[in-house]
Design a protein around this motif. Sequence first.
Motif, PDB file in Angstrom:
ATOM      1  N   ASP A   1       0.830  -1.193   0.000  1.00  0.00           N
ATOM      2  CA  ASP A   1       0.000   0.000   0.000  1.00  0.00           C
ATOM      3  C   ASP A   1       0.877   1.259   0.000  1.00  0.00           C
ATOM      4  O   ASP A   1       0.663   2.184  -0.783  1.00  0.00           O
ATOM      5  N   ILE A   2       1.865   1.315   0.841  1.00  0.00           N
ATOM      6  CA  ILE A   2       2.678   2.527   0.944  1.00  0.00           C
ATOM      7  C   ILE A   2       3.577   2.678  -0.282  1.00  0.00           C
ATOM      8  O   ILE A   2       3.863   3.796  -0.718  1.00  0.00           O
ATOM      9  N   PHE A   3       3.984   1.564  -0.881  1.00  0.00           N
ATOM     10  CA  PHE A   3       4.806   1.686  -2.092  1.00  0.00           C
ATOM     11  C   PHE A   3       3.982   2.307  -3.227  1.00  0.00           C
ATOM     12  O   PHE A   3       4.519   3.037  -4.070  1.00  0.00           O
ATOM     13  N   ALA A   4       2.677   2.065  -3.225  1.00  0.00           N
ATOM     14  CA  ALA A   4       1.811   2.715  -4.210  1.00  0.00           C
ATOM     15  C   ALA A   4       1.873   4.237  -4.025  1.00  0.00           C
ATOM     16  O   ALA A   4       1.818   4.996  -4.994  1.00  0.00           O
ATOM     17  N   GLY A   5       2.002   4.690  -2.780  1.00  0.00           N
ATOM     18  CA  GLY A   5       2.147   6.123  -2.509  1.00  0.00           C
ATOM     19  C   GLY A   5       3.446   6.666  -3.094  1.00  0.00           C
ATOM     20  O   GLY A   5       3.489   7.779  -3.630  1.00  0.00           O
ATOM     21  N   TYR A   6       4.492   5.875  -3.007  1.00  0.00           N
ATOM     22  CA  TYR A   6       5.773   6.284  -3.609  1.00  0.00           C
ATOM     23  C   TYR A   6       5.631   6.438  -5.131  1.00  0.00           C
ATOM     24  O   TYR A   6       6.143   7.394  -5.721  1.00  0.00           O
ATOM     25  N   ILE A   7       4.915   5.505  -5.748  1.00  0.00           N
ATOM     26  CA  ILE A   7       4.709   5.596  -7.204  1.00  0.00           C
ATOM     27  C   ILE A   7       3.935   6.875  -7.537  1.00  0.00           C
ATOM     28  O   ILE A   7       4.284   7.606  -8.471  1.00  0.00           O
ATOM     29  N   ALA A   8       2.898   7.168  -6.739  1.00  0.00           N
ATOM     30  CA  ALA A   8       2.128   8.403  -6.970  1.00  0.00           C
ATOM     31  C   ALA A   8       3.052   9.617  -6.895  1.00  0.00           C
ATOM     32  O   ALA A   8       2.977  10.532  -7.720  1.00  0.00           O
ATOM     33  N   GLN A   9       3.941   9.619  -5.915  1.00  0.00           N
ATOM     34  CA  GLN A   9       4.885  10.736  -5.749  1.00  0.00           C
ATOM     35  C   GLN A   9       5.810  10.847  -6.969  1.00  0.00           C
ATOM     36  O   GLN A   9       6.030  11.937  -7.506  1.00  0.00           O
ATOM     37  N   GLN A  10       6.310   9.705  -7.428  1.00  0.00           N
ATOM     38  CA  GLN A  10       7.204   9.731  -8.587  1.00  0.00           C
ATOM     39  C   GLN A  10       6.474  10.144  -9.863  1.00  0.00           C
ATOM     40  O   GLN A  10       7.070  10.645 -10.811  1.00  0.00           O
ATOM     41  N   MET A  11       5.150   9.913  -9.896  1.00  0.00           N
ATOM     42  CA  MET A  11       4.360  10.345 -11.054  1.00  0.00           C
ATOM     43  C   MET A  11       4.132  11.851 -11.056  1.00  0.00           C
ATOM     44  O   MET A  11       3.585  12.390 -12.016  1.00  0.00           O
ATOM     45  N   GLY A  12       4.476  12.514  -9.949  1.00  0.00           N
ATOM     46  CA  GLY A  12       4.337  13.965  -9.910  1.00  0.00           C
ATOM     47  C   GLY A  12       3.395  14.493  -8.845  1.00  0.00           C
ATOM     48  O   GLY A  12       3.230  15.707  -8.706  1.00  0.00           O
ATOM     49  N   LEU A  13       2.755  13.600  -8.084  1.00  0.00           N
ATOM     50  CA  LEU A  13       1.864  14.071  -7.019  1.00  0.00           C
ATOM     51  C   LEU A  13       2.720  14.654  -5.890  1.00  0.00           C
ATOM     52  O   LEU A  13       3.657  13.991  -5.430  1.00  0.00           O
ATOM     53  N   PRO A  14       2.438  15.891  -5.427  1.00  0.00           N
ATOM     54  CA  PRO A  14       3.306  16.513  -4.416  1.00  0.00           C
ATOM     55  C   PRO A  14       3.087  15.924  -3.023  1.00  0.00           C
ATOM     56  O   PRO A  14       2.404  16.509  -2.186  1.00  0.00           O
ATOM     57  N   ILE A  15       3.677  14.752  -2.791  1.00  0.00           N
ATOM     58  CA  ILE A  15       3.584  14.101  -1.484  1.00  0.00           C
ATOM     59  C   ILE A  15       4.803  14.509  -0.661  1.00  0.00           C
ATOM     60  O   ILE A  15       5.944  14.246  -1.049  1.00  0.00           O
ATOM     61  N   GLU A  16       4.554  15.147   0.472  1.00  0.00           N
ATOM     62  CA  GLU A  16       5.620  15.669   1.334  1.00  0.00           C
ATOM     63  C   GLU A  16       6.402  14.520   1.973  1.00  0.00           C
ATOM     64  O   GLU A  16       7.622  14.504   1.952  1.00  0.00           O
ATOM     65  N   THR A  17       5.646  13.581   2.549  1.00  0.00           N
ATOM     66  CA  THR A  17       6.296  12.438   3.185  1.00  0.00           C
ATOM     67  C   THR A  17       5.307  11.281   3.256  1.00  0.00           C
ATOM     68  O   THR A  17       4.098  11.484   3.247  1.00  0.00           O
ATOM     69  N   LEU A  18       5.850  10.055   3.325  1.00  0.00           N
ATOM     70  CA  LEU A  18       5.038   8.854   3.506  1.00  0.00           C
ATOM     71  C   LEU A  18       5.459   8.247   4.836  1.00  0.00           C
ATOM     72  O   LEU A  18       6.621   7.859   5.007  1.00  0.00           O
ATOM     73  N   VAL A  19       4.530   8.198   5.777  1.00  0.00           N
ATOM     74  CA  VAL A  19       4.864   7.697   7.116  1.00  0.00           C
ATOM     75  C   VAL A  19       4.485   6.221   7.200  1.00  0.00           C
ATOM     76  O   VAL A  19       3.316   5.854   7.022  1.00  0.00           O
ATOM     77  N   ILE A  20       5.475   5.379   7.484  1.00  0.00           N
ATOM     78  CA  ILE A  20       5.252   3.944   7.680  1.00  0.00           C
ATOM     79  C   ILE A  20       4.795   3.745   9.114  1.00  0.00           C
ATOM     80  O   ILE A  20       5.543   4.063  10.043  1.00  0.00           O
ATOM     81  N   ALA A  21       3.565   3.243   9.309  1.00  0.00           N
ATOM     82  CA  ALA A  21       3.090   2.972  10.667  1.00  0.00           C
ATOM     83  C   ALA A  21       3.097   1.466  10.887  1.00  0.00           C
ATOM     84  O   ALA A  21       2.439   0.731  10.147  1.00  0.00           O
ATOM     85  N   THR A  22       3.850   1.001  11.886  1.00  0.00           N
ATOM     86  CA  THR A  22       3.887  -0.442  12.169  1.00  0.00           C
ATOM     87  C   THR A  22       3.287  -0.711  13.546  1.00  0.00           C
ATOM     88  O   THR A  22       3.262   0.165  14.406  1.00  0.00           O
ATOM     89  N   ASN A  23       2.833  -1.963  13.744  1.00  0.00           N
ATOM     90  CA  ASN A  23       2.451  -2.380  15.092  1.00  0.00           C
ATOM     91  C   ASN A  23       3.717  -2.903  15.780  1.00  0.00           C
ATOM     92  O   ASN A  23       4.832  -2.516  15.410  1.00  0.00           O
TER      93      ASN A  23
END
Length: 463
Positions: A259-281
């Motif tokens: 799921d979070i890697f999909a966010g990285y792809i969105a960012q590389q496509m040009g979406l201005p994502i400031e940061t992606l926070v990995i939340a673990t248990n």
Amino acid sequence: MRYVSTRGQAPVLSFGEAMLTGLARDGGLYVPETIPTLAPADIAALAGLPYEEVAFRVMRPFTGDTFGDDELKGAIARAYAGFGHAARAPLKQLAPGHFLLELFHGPTLAFKDFAMQIIGQLFQIALAREGRHITIVGATSGDTGSAAIEAFRGLDNVDVFILFPHGRVSDVQRRQMTTPTEANVHALALEGDFDDCQARVKDMFNDFAFRDEVGLAGVNSINWARVLAQVVYYFTAAVALGAPHRRVAFTVPTGNFGDIFAGYIAQQMGLPIETLVIATNQNDILHRCLTTGRYETDGVRASISPSMDIQVSSNFERALFMAYGRDGAAVAQLMDELKTKGGFAVSQGALQALRETYTSGRCSEGETISTIAMELAASGELLCPHSAVGVKVAGEHVAAPVPMVTLATAHPAKFPDAVETATGIRPALPPRMADLFDRPERMTRVPNDLQALEALIQERRRR
Ligand SMILES: *Cc1c(COP(=O)(O)O)cnc(C)c1O
């Protein structure tokens, strides 16, 4: 658009081939050779469009010649028609600057429906065209299996066998797998734990004679088509909050890193994502890795957010591949060290690259429970335990003026025990599945034995 393996030794494939193959033959994961971009004006133009139209515009640059435009549009329309919310992925406000992206309105109440529903449709088109038949075998700790059975039930060219650990999935999860009546889906309760299920599936993929004979295909979270489908809701959420004119941050309850890697792809496509926070248990291998630079396994401890209970995080290999500048040989070496020594050190350069995109946090069992209770009091939102892990960690990373979006990965009714412990409220299933506990169940108990499993699959699959 062509796809290459993260270990650099497998054949280069088209989108359709990568989708039907799943795991590459060199043990790696497929990634696009280059990541297409959307110009700011294209991103701005997504504002206000139906989810399905955004999905088409985001996914189309990745699918190459595998599907015609109308085929892809039709598949997307059918995939999301069964969702219980018109927005598909509605955004709710929890607090000033903090939003919740509800990804649990699909047929099995977890975000995995977003990807599984569309790949069910895409598999069907690709297989029917070639007159091919495949056998999908998957291991699940609960959510993946139910989403896969729901997505592939009744499809002509596919048989589905899902292995789950007997007695170790929730009642809702089990019933979602055992109550569909179609003859092409098979829920197999294995004598063992989730790691045993996953190991037997891996064994089947490594048995090349069996793999080729039954046309084995995988739909676990390493399948590239699944990652791609998840890129879409980063766009709908960010655009709703003002992208491309405004930057947005995301917090993602993370297990296998799909799921979070999909966010990285969105960012590389040009979406201005400031940061992606990995939340673990409490199974925090990713948080430890980002903090210390060492990726070190130390066993799984069962938690109340079971879909994030992982020993190793499979899609993290894709993030490593990018952080190592697409060096397949370096990734192959790390994965070899992981196998033989149980861990590896991330190079300084790669760690720096990872930290430019990702940050991380961890949430204990007690904090998960208290977050569910506190969020109900603060905003009226009833969180599932996975989403609560996200909300807790997001709270430590909200940085005005950038809005934070936490992904809500499952409906609270899918994990009623933890929610009841936290709040005293036992969340009800949505009306469209209120009769789940009245439907008859159908499953097969199976031993933790490769030969027995392969024999069963050979006997049951349709030819
Ligand atoms: C699968 C799942 C996760 C973890 O997602 P990954 O893509 O494996 O990181 C989190 N929450 C829920 C409810 C899930 O089903």
